[in-house]
Design a protein around this motif. Structure first.
Motif, PDB file in Angstrom:
ATOM      1  N   ARG A   1      -2.559 -13.934   0.857  1.00  0.00           N
ATOM      2  CA  ARG A   1      -2.070 -12.589   1.158  1.00  0.00           C
ATOM      3  C   ARG A   1      -1.734 -12.460   2.628  1.00  0.00           C
ATOM      4  O   ARG A   1      -2.379 -13.089   3.468  1.00  0.00           O
ATOM      5  CB  ARG A   1      -3.151 -11.549   0.820  1.00  0.00           C
TER       6      ARG A   1
ATOM      7  N   GLU B   1      -0.606  -0.066   0.128  1.00  0.00           N
ATOM      8  CA  GLU B   1       0.053   0.125  -1.158  1.00  0.00           C
ATOM      9  C   GLU B   1      -0.028  -1.143  -2.010  1.00  0.00           C
ATOM     10  O   GLU B   1      -0.279  -1.094  -3.216  1.00  0.00           O
ATOM     11  CB  GLU B   1       1.516   0.528  -0.951  1.00  0.00           C
ATOM     12  N   GLU B   2       0.152  -2.294  -1.366  1.00  0.00           N
ATOM     13  CA  GLU B   2       0.074  -3.547  -2.126  1.00  0.00           C
ATOM     14  C   GLU B   2      -1.330  -3.782  -2.647  1.00  0.00           C
ATOM     15  O   GLU B   2      -1.531  -4.264  -3.762  1.00  0.00           O
ATOM     16  CB  GLU B   2       0.529  -4.724  -1.255  1.00  0.00           C
TER      17      GLU B   2
ATOM     18  N   LYS C   1       1.809   3.082  -9.151  1.00  0.00           N
ATOM     19  CA  LYS C   1       2.667   3.534  -8.044  1.00  0.00           C
ATOM     20  C   LYS C   1       2.702   5.056  -8.013  1.00  0.00           C
ATOM     21  O   LYS C   1       2.588   5.677  -6.953  1.00  0.00           O
ATOM     22  CB  LYS C   1       4.075   2.947  -8.247  1.00  0.00           C
TER      23      LYS C   1
ATOM     24  N   TYR D   1      -1.905  -4.295  -6.619  1.00  0.00           N
ATOM     25  CA  TYR D   1      -2.120  -5.645  -7.147  1.00  0.00           C
ATOM     26  C   TYR D   1      -3.555  -6.151  -7.110  1.00  0.00           C
ATOM     27  O   TYR D   1      -3.875  -7.122  -7.777  1.00  0.00           O
ATOM     28  CB  TYR D   1      -1.231  -6.634  -6.402  1.00  0.00           C
TER      29      TYR D   1
ATOM     30  N   TRP E   1       2.893 -11.036  -8.396  1.00  0.00           N
ATOM     31  CA  TRP E   1       2.779 -10.787  -6.957  1.00  0.00           C
ATOM     32  C   TRP E   1       2.985 -12.090  -6.194  1.00  0.00           C
ATOM     33  O   TRP E   1       2.479 -13.151  -6.606  1.00  0.00           O
ATOM     34  CB  TRP E   1       1.386 -10.209  -6.683  1.00  0.00           C
TER      35      TRP E   1
END
Lengths: 545, 319
Positions: free
Chosen positions: A244, A251-252, A535, A256, A266
Motif C-alpha cells: 500500500r 477513502e481507500e 463509497k 478496501y 485493488w
C-alpha cells in the motif's frame, strides 16, 4: 378366535406406533416443559427472588484434548458462583469459532439464539444491528446495573459500542493491542545459507531461492519446501499492507481494508498476488497450497522439518497447536525466529500493518432476550477483580503459583481446573482481551507467560518488537451497516478462494489476463455493489462532518 | 388372509366410488387402515407440513422476523436468480455432473448385478458383493479425504507411483475436466455396489424354468442374459430410470462439496453448494427456497414426462 387374537395384537401394535410417533412430534414442547421445573428447583435454595436464566455464547475451537467449551469445570464454576452472587443462572451455548456467523444465524432463525450475540468483527456486528437482531441497551440501565463493568472497560471504550448515540454493543477492553498472527522462519536454515531475515520482497525471494538450491535441511532439493503455504494463509484479507502507498488516503482505507472481504481489484492486492505468483512459479512455496483449506498440511510439513517458513494462519501463535514444540522434537537442531514483518513489503515501501481498535469482542443483547438486566448483571459480575482473576488464572496452588505478585502457570498442569485452551480467554473475553496490570511492558510479560508456547517465549517478544516498528492503521469504521456485504460476503468468499487459486497459479505470461478475468467475475459477483455502497456511506459520513 | 381381502376390495373400489362400499371396506380392514395412518402422519408432518415454508420464496424473510411477519416481494427473488450468471453456471454444472452420473452410473449396477449373478462360486459371490457395497456406507467426507490422499498431484500415492515409474503426474482433482471424470468415477465406485441389490432381487424373481428351457433350446450364457435376464428385470430398470431422471436437477450436497476445491470451482459448484453458500450462509432463505422450489418443479415435470413416455412404450410407468 385366532383371528380375534391377531386383531387385538395388531391393534395394540398400531396404537403403540401411533403413540410413539405422536410423542415424537411433541418432543420439542415436552423438553421445554421439563426444563422449567429444574429451574424452579434450583430456585428453592435461593435466598431471594427467582433465579433469572440467561444463555451466553462461548467459542468452541475444537482443539484436541480440550473439554467441551460449554460444559467444563469453569462453566460449572461460573454457573454456581453467579447463581449464588447475583441470582443469575448461566448456561453456555457453544459457537464453532470458524463458522460463528452461520451458527448465530441458524440459532436466530430457529429462535434459539443465546441472549448475547458477539463478534470480534465490527462489520459483522453492524450487520446484526442492521437486521434488527439486537436491542438497545439503555445507558442509564447500563450505568446503574453494571457500574463495575463501565468502570472496568471505561466509558471511552464503550463509546465504540454506540450507533447513532445509542448503546448497542458492550465492547470489551483491549489492554494490549497485540496478537501474534505471524510467521516463523528456520533460523538454522538462514544461518546455514549465511543470510539475514528478509526485510522486503526482493530479499525474501533471494532467501527462498537459497533455501531451495542450497538445501540447508539436507532433505534433497526436491523435498525442501522453502515456504509452507496454504489457501488459508493466502486468504487472510489484510496482507497487502506492504504494497500500500503510505500515507494511505482514508477513502481507500474505507473502501478496501476489510477483514471480511478480499480486495481483489485493488492495486496493492494485485501486487501482492503477483509476488505470490512469482513464488509459485519458481517453486518456492507448497505446490499444493490451494488444496490446503485449513493450513493443516502446511502445519504437518513444517513440524516434520520439511519447510523453511510457517504462517500462523488459523490463529495466533500459541501453545496449542504445538507447532514449534513438535518441530524441535522432530528436528532437535532446529532454531526459530519470527519472520521479519517486511517479507511481503515492496522494496522502498514503508512497513505498515493492521492495528486493532482499542476494544475487544463486541457483545450485543439479543432482541428476544427478556432479561437484559440479568445479562448486564452478569457482565458486571465478571468484571469484578475477584471473579476475573480466578477466571484468568485459575486456582492458586493448582493452575499457578505467585512469583513476585505475578501468577506463573504451573507447567504441565492437567487437572480439571485447567483453563480452556490454556488461557480460558473464550470465557472471559466478554469483558477483556487480556490481563491489565496497568503497565504495557508488564502486560506483555504476563501475556507471554500465559499464552506463548513454553520455551518459545522469545518468539512472542520478537513478534511484538516487529510490530512496534510498524506504522499501523486500524480499519475504517462505518457508522451504518454496509448491507450489501451481508448479502454477498459468502459468495465473494468462495470467489476469492477461486480467484486466489487461479491468479497465484497463473502460468508464466498469463498473470495479467487471468487477474483481469478474475476481477471481472469478482466485481460481478457483488463486489461492485459493495464498493458502490461503501463509497456512498463514506461520502455521507464526510458530508456530515 | 387379510391381504387377499384387501386386494379384493381394491379391485372393487376401482370399479367406481361408492361411499357405502368404501365405509364397509374400511370397517372390514380397520386394523390395516389404522396401520396406514402411521406413515400417513409421518408423510403429513415431514413432507406436507414443511411445504408451508415455500412461501418464503415470495417473502423478504430475514430472521429474527417470523415468516408470517415478513413482507411479500412477489417474484423479485426469482427474477434475481434468473438474471444472475452464477445461477446458470451452477445449473449447467448440476446438469453435466448428474447427466454423466445417469449415463455412466445408471447402467453400472445393472452390469455388475448380471456379472454377480453369473458367478457360480458362492463364497466368491458373497464376498465380492459385500466388498462392493462397502463404500456406500462411508460418508463423503471420509471418501474425499481418502481420495485427496491418493490423488493429489504431488503428494498423492497414485501420482507418486506414476512419477516413479517415469510418467508425468495426472491432475486428477485439480484440473477442471479431469476433476469431472474423477468425480464421476468415484461416484460409481461408491454407489454401484449398493445399486446391485435391487437388480439382484429382481433377477432372483425370474422363473428358473425359463433358463432351463433356454438351455434345452441350446442358448449360451450371453443369449440367456440377453433374452431372459434383461427382459426379466426391465420393469425394475424402467422404474429406477424414472426415479433417477427426477433427480437430475437435484443434487447431493456432500459429494460436490467435499470433492470440490478452489481450483475446480468452475465445474464443481452445483445447485446444492450454491444454495448452501448464497442462501443459507448469507441468510437469504428466500433465495435458497426459491432455488429449491425451482429444482423440485423441474424434477417433478421430468418424472411426469418420463412416466408418460414409459407408459406409451407399454412399460406401465410408476403411477
Amino acid at each position: 378366535m385366532k383371528s380375534f387374537k391377531i386383531k387385538v395384537t395388531s391393534m395394540l401394535l398400531v396404537s403403540v406406533l401411533l403413540i410413539g410417533s405422536l410423542a415424537g412430534c411433541g418432543g420439542g414442547n415436552k423438553k421445554a416443559e421439563e426444563q422449567k421445573p429444574q429451574a424452579q428447583e434450583t430456585k428453592t435454595d435461593k435466598p431471594s427472588g427467582e433465579a433469572v436464566e440467561i444463555k451466553i455464547p462461548v467459542y468452541e475451537r475444537g482443539n484436541q484434548g480440550q473439554p467441551p467449551a460449554e460444559n467444563n469445570y469453569w462453566t460449572k464454576w461460573i454457573a454456581e458462583k453467579a447463581l449464588k452472587d447475583i441470582n443469575v443462572k448461566v448456561t453456555y451455548v457453544p459457537i464453532p469459532r470458524t463458522t460463528d456467523i452461520d451458527k448465530f444465524n441458524m440459532l436466530l432463525a430457529a429462535n434459539q439464539a443465546p441472549d448475547v450475540i458477539f463478534s470480534f468483527d465490527y462489520p459483522v456486528m453492524t450487520a446484526f444491528y442492521g437486521r434488527g437482531v439486537l436491542q438497545e441497551i439503555p445507558k442509564d440501565m447500563l450505568k446503574s446495573v453494571a457500574p463495575n463493568f463501565v468502570k472496568f472497560v471505561g466509558e471511552e471504550t464503550l463509546k465504540y459500542g454506540e450507533v447513532g448515540g445509542k448503546q448497542y454493543y458492550l465492547t470489551a477492553k483491549r489492554p494490549l493491542s497485540y496478537t501474534p498472527y505471524t510467521a516463523i522462519i528456520r533460523q538454522d536454515w538462514l544461518d546455514a545459507v549465511g543470510m539475514k531475515n528478509p526485510t522486503n520482497t526482493d530479499e525474501f525471494i533471494a532467501v527462498m531461492k537459497a533455501f531451495k538450491e542450497k538445501d540447508p535441511g539436507k532433505l534433497g532439493a526436491k523435498n525442501t519446501i522453502p515456504m509452507s503455504y496454504s489457501l488459508k494463509a493466502a486468504k487472510s484479507q489484510v496482507q497487502n499492507y506492504g504494497f500500500r502507498p503510505d500515507p494511505l488516503p482514508e477513502e481507500e482505507l474505507a473502501m478496501y481494508s476489510d477483514v471480511q472481504l478480499g480486495a481483489l481489484t485493488w492495486a496493492p492486492e494485485k501486487e501482492r498476488l503477483k509476488f505470490l505468483n512469482q513464488l509459485y512459479l519458481e517453486g518456492l512455496m507448497s505446490s499444493e497450497w490451494a488444496l490446503d483449506k485449513d493450513n493443516k498440511k502446511a502445519e504437518a510439513d513444517f513440524m516434520s522439518g520439511k519447510a523453511g517458513i510457517f504462517h500462523f494462519a488459523t490463529g495466533p501463535m500459541a501453545s496449542n497447536p504445538p507447532i514449534a514444540q513438535t518441530l524441535v522434537k522432530n528436528v532437535p537442531t532446529a532454531k526459530l525466529s519470527v519472520l521479519d514483518f517486511g517479507w511481503q513489503t515492496k522494496p522502498g515501501n514503508k512497513n505498515t500493518g493492521r492495528d486493532y481498535w482499542p476494544f475487544g469482542i463486541m457483545s450485543g443483547i439479543n432482541k428476544s432476550c427478556k432479561n437484559p438486566e440479568a445479562v448486564l448483571k452478569f457482565f458486571d459480575w465478571m468484571s469484578k477483580p475477584e471473579i476475573l482473576n480466578v477466571l484468568q488464572n485459575g486456582v492458586e496452588g493448582k493452575n499457578y503459583t505467585l512469583k513476585d505478585g505475578v501468577p506463573v502457570p504451573v507447567a504441565g498442569f492437567k487437572g480439571e481446573e485447567s483453563l480452556l485452551n490454556g488461557t480460558g480467554k473464550d470465557i472471559w473475553c466478554l469483558v477483556t482481551e487480556g490481563k491489565d496490570t496497568g503497565d504495557p511492558v508488564q502486560n506483555l510479560k504476563v501475556e507471554t507467560i500465559q499464552r506463548a508456547p513454553a520455551g518459545f517465549e522469545y518468539l512472542w517478544q520478537q513478534s511484538f518488537d516487529q510490530m512496534s516498528k510498524q506504522k499501523r492503521y486500524p480499519d475504517f469504521l462505518f457508522d451504518k451497516p454496509v448491507t450489501s456485504t451481508t448479502k454477498y460476503v459468502k459468495a465473494l468468499d468462495a470467489k476469492w478462494e477461486e480467484s486466489l487459486a487461479k491468479v497465484i497459479m497463473a502460468k508464466k505470461g498469463e498473470f495479467d489476463a487471468t487477474y483481469d478475468k478474475a476481477c471481472k467475475d469478482y466485481l460481478a459477483a457483488g463486489y461492485q455493489e459493495i464498493l458502490a455502497e461503501k463509497k456512498k456511506l463514506y461520502d455521507e459520513m464526510k458530508a456530515k462532518k | 388372509m387379510y391381504y387377499s381381502n384387501a386386494s379384493k376390495n381394491n379391485i372393487k373400489a376401482k370399479e367406481g366410488f361408492n361411499i357405502g362400499k368404501t365405509l364397509s371396506s374400511i370397517k372390514n380392514d380397520f386394523s390395516l387402515y389404522l396401520l396406514l395412518v402411521v406413515p400417513m402422519i409421518f408423510l403429513f408432518l415431514f413432507s406436507y407440513k414443511p411445504m408451508y415454508g415455500l412461501i418464503i420464496a415470495f417473502k423478504d424473510y430475514v430472521p429474527p422476523m417470523t415468516i408470517a411477519e415478513s413482507p411479500w416481494i412477489g417474484f423479485d427473488i426469482f427474477k434475481e436468480i434468473f438474471q444472475s450468471n452464477q445461477f446458470y453456471k451452477v445449473l449447467r454444472n448440476t446438469l453435466i455432473l448428474n447427466g454423466l452420473d445417469l449415463i455412466t452410473g445408471f447402467p453400472a449396477p445393472i452390469i455388475l448385478a448380471i456379472l454377480l449373478n453369473e458367478v457360480r462360486v458362492k463364497w466368491f459371490k458373497k464376498t465380492s458383493q459385500t466388498l462392493l457395497y462397502m463404500p456406500y456406507f462411508l460418508s463423503w467426507v471420509i471418501i474425499a479425504g481418502i481420495m485427496y490422499q491418493l490423488m493429489s498431484p504431488e503428494t498423492g500415492l497414485i501420482n507418486i507411483l506414476i512419477t516413479n515409474l517415469g510418467g508425468t503426474a495426472v491432475p486428477f482433482l485439480t484440473e477442471k475436466l479431469m476433476w469431472v471424470v474423477s468425480y464421476n468415477l468415484i461416484g460409481i465406485w461408491q454407489s454401484a455396489g449398493w445399486g446391485t441389490i435391487i437388480y439382484l432381487a429382481a433377477i432372483t424373481g425370474i422363473n428358473s424354468e425359463l433358463y432351463e428351457a433356454a438351455v434345452v433350446d441350446g442358448a449360451g450364457r450371453l443369449r440367456k442374459i440377453w433374452h431372459i435376464t434383461l427382459p426379466g428385470i426391465r420393469p425394475t430398470i424402467i422404474a429406477l430410470l424414472i426415479i433417477n431422471l427426477g433427480r437430475i436437477m437435484g443434487s447431493s450436497f456432500d459429494r460436490p462439496f467435499t470433492l470440490g476445491n478452489a481450483m475446480v470451482m468452475d465445474n464443481a459448484d452445483v445447485i446444492a453448494t450454491y444454495v448452501y453458500r448464497e442462501g443459507l450462509q448469507s441468510v437469504r432463505y428466500n433465495l435458497a427456497t426459491a432455488v429449491g422450489l425451482f429444482q423440485s418443479v423441474v424434477g417433478f415435470v421430468l418424472v411426469l414426462i418420463s412416466n408418460y413416455f414409459s407408459k406409451k412404450a407399454g412399460e406401465g410407468g410408476i403411477f
